[in-house]
Design a protein around this motif. Structure first.
Motif, PDB file in Angstrom:
ATOM      1  N   ILE A  40      -0.087  28.903  28.743  1.00 22.51           N
ATOM      2  CA  ILE A  40       0.752  29.487  27.941  1.00 22.51           C
ATOM      3  C   ILE A  40       0.238  30.465  28.394  1.00 22.51           C
ATOM      4  O   ILE A  40       1.138  31.962  29.013  1.00 22.51           O
ATOM      5  N   GLY A  41      -0.811  31.008  27.660  1.00 19.80           N
ATOM      6  CA  GLY A  41      -1.605  32.511  28.233  1.00 19.80           C
ATOM      7  C   GLY A  41      -1.373  33.229  29.472  1.00 19.80           C
ATOM      8  O   GLY A  41      -1.175  34.525  30.024  1.00 19.80           O
ATOM      9  N   VAL A  42      -1.899  31.974  30.401  1.00 15.82           N
ATOM     10  CA  VAL A  42      -1.934  32.796  31.635  1.00 15.82           C
ATOM     11  C   VAL A  42      -0.711  32.789  31.985  1.00 15.82           C
ATOM     12  O   VAL A  42       0.038  33.598  33.024  1.00 15.82           O
ATOM     13  N   MET A  43       0.225  32.304  31.880  1.00 16.13           N
ATOM     14  CA  MET A  43       2.448  32.195  32.587  1.00 16.13           C
ATOM     15  C   MET A  43       2.285  33.997  32.151  1.00 16.13           C
ATOM     16  O   MET A  43       2.998  34.120  32.371  1.00 16.13           O
ATOM     17  N   VAL A  44       1.979  34.413  30.447  1.00 15.85           N
ATOM     18  CA  VAL A  44       2.927  35.114  29.828  1.00 15.85           C
ATOM     19  C   VAL A  44       1.682  36.080  30.310  1.00 15.85           C
ATOM     20  O   VAL A  44       2.235  37.897  30.911  1.00 15.85           O
ATOM     21  N   ALA A  45       0.726  35.843  30.849  1.00 12.28           N
ATOM     22  CA  ALA A  45      -0.093  37.308  31.232  1.00 12.28           C
ATOM     23  C   ALA A  45       0.747  37.045  32.455  1.00 12.28           C
ATOM     24  O   ALA A  45       0.324  38.521  32.971  1.00 12.28           O
ATOM     25  N   VAL A  46       0.532  36.421  33.344  1.00 11.59           N
ATOM     26  CA  VAL A  46       1.302  36.794  35.205  1.00 11.59           C
ATOM     27  C   VAL A  46       2.758  37.383  34.491  1.00 11.59           C
ATOM     28  O   VAL A  46       2.911  38.103  35.468  1.00 11.59           O
ATOM     29  N   ALA A  47       3.107  37.322  33.569  1.00 17.91           N
ATOM     30  CA  ALA A  47       4.373  38.097  33.821  1.00 17.91           C
ATOM     31  C   ALA A  47       4.444  39.337  33.135  1.00 17.91           C
ATOM     32  O   ALA A  47       5.376  40.306  33.727  1.00 17.91           O
ATOM     33  N   LEU A  48       3.452  39.619  32.468  1.00 18.98           N
ATOM     34  CA  LEU A  48       2.862  40.630  31.550  1.00 18.98           C
ATOM     35  C   LEU A  48       2.121  42.084  32.274  1.00 18.98           C
ATOM     36  O   LEU A  48       2.040  43.331  31.779  1.00 18.98           O
ATOM     37  N   LEU A  49       1.004  41.803  32.425  1.00 19.58           N
ATOM     38  CA  LEU A  49      -0.172  41.853  32.539  1.00 19.58           C
ATOM     39  C   LEU A  49       0.788  43.537  33.865  1.00 19.58           C
ATOM     40  O   LEU A  49      -0.100  44.497  34.099  1.00 19.58           O
ATOM     41  N   PRO A  50       0.903  43.021  35.137  1.00 27.03           N
ATOM     42  CA  PRO A  50       0.814  43.541  36.272  1.00 27.03           C
ATOM     43  C   PRO A  50       2.048  45.085  36.024  1.00 27.03           C
ATOM     44  O   PRO A  50       1.656  45.970  36.484  1.00 27.03           O
ATOM     45  N   PRO A  51       2.936  44.911  35.607  1.00 27.76           N
ATOM     46  CA  PRO A  51       4.368  45.944  34.935  1.00 27.76           C
ATOM     47  C   PRO A  51       2.728  46.836  34.388  1.00 27.76           C
ATOM     48  O   PRO A  51       3.074  48.370  34.334  1.00 27.76           O
ATOM     49  N   LEU A  52       1.824  45.975  33.612  1.00 24.43           N
ATOM     50  CA  LEU A  52       1.738  47.122  32.348  1.00 24.43           C
ATOM     51  C   LEU A  52       0.952  47.830  33.348  1.00 24.43           C
ATOM     52  O   LEU A  52       0.332  48.857  33.538  1.00 24.43           O
TER      53      LEU A  52
END
Length: 136
Positions: A40-52
């Motif tokens: 779950i953490g990996v899926m969310v991180a892949v979606a949120l971290l690159p744009p940030l």
């Protein structure tokens, strides 16, 4: 910092294919089926971290207009993850353990869906350019 690089440039524009609806649904499914929380953490991180990260790099290099595009992608992904997660929980028929809490849980679920849909509608309004001058 080269804002024209493909990895940075791809995170400065919001398109329908870029929105993280699948991450929210997959995260909710993983949560309810007992799959590892790491997934779950990996899926969310892949979606949120690159744009940030793109936002920070672009803002730091003085490319403010591109940076705000990356921030818009982050906000779109954040909304999509939450909206699809709530929708997945509702579709799965997740219910409270106690019958006495069912009415409260249903009201909270409906309120969450309405909130996320309104936020998504506001974001679409901004992305399509109708909201020029509107502050998020």
């Amino acid at each position: 910092m080269d804002p024209g690089g493909s990895e940075i440039a791809s995170r400065t524009v919001v398109g329908l294919g870029d929105v993280a609806l699948a991450s929210g649904s997959a995260g909710a499914l993983a949560f309810t089926t007992g799959v590892s929380a790491t997934l779950i953490g990996v899926m969310v991180a892949v979606a949120l971290l690159p744009p940030l990260v793109a936002f920070g790099l672009l803002m730091g290099s003085g490319n403010e207009s591109l940076a705000w595009g990356a921030m818009l992608l982050f906000v779109a992904n954040f909304i999509a993850i939450n909206l699809s997660g709530v929708a997945t929980f509702l579709a799965q028929g997740i219910r409270p353990q106690r019958w006495s809490q069912a009415k409260r849980a249903k009201r909270a679920s409906i309120a969450a869906m309405v909130l996320w849909i309104l936020m998504l509608a506001h974001l679409v309004y901004i992305i399509l350019g109708f909201g020029q001058g509107i502050v998020i």
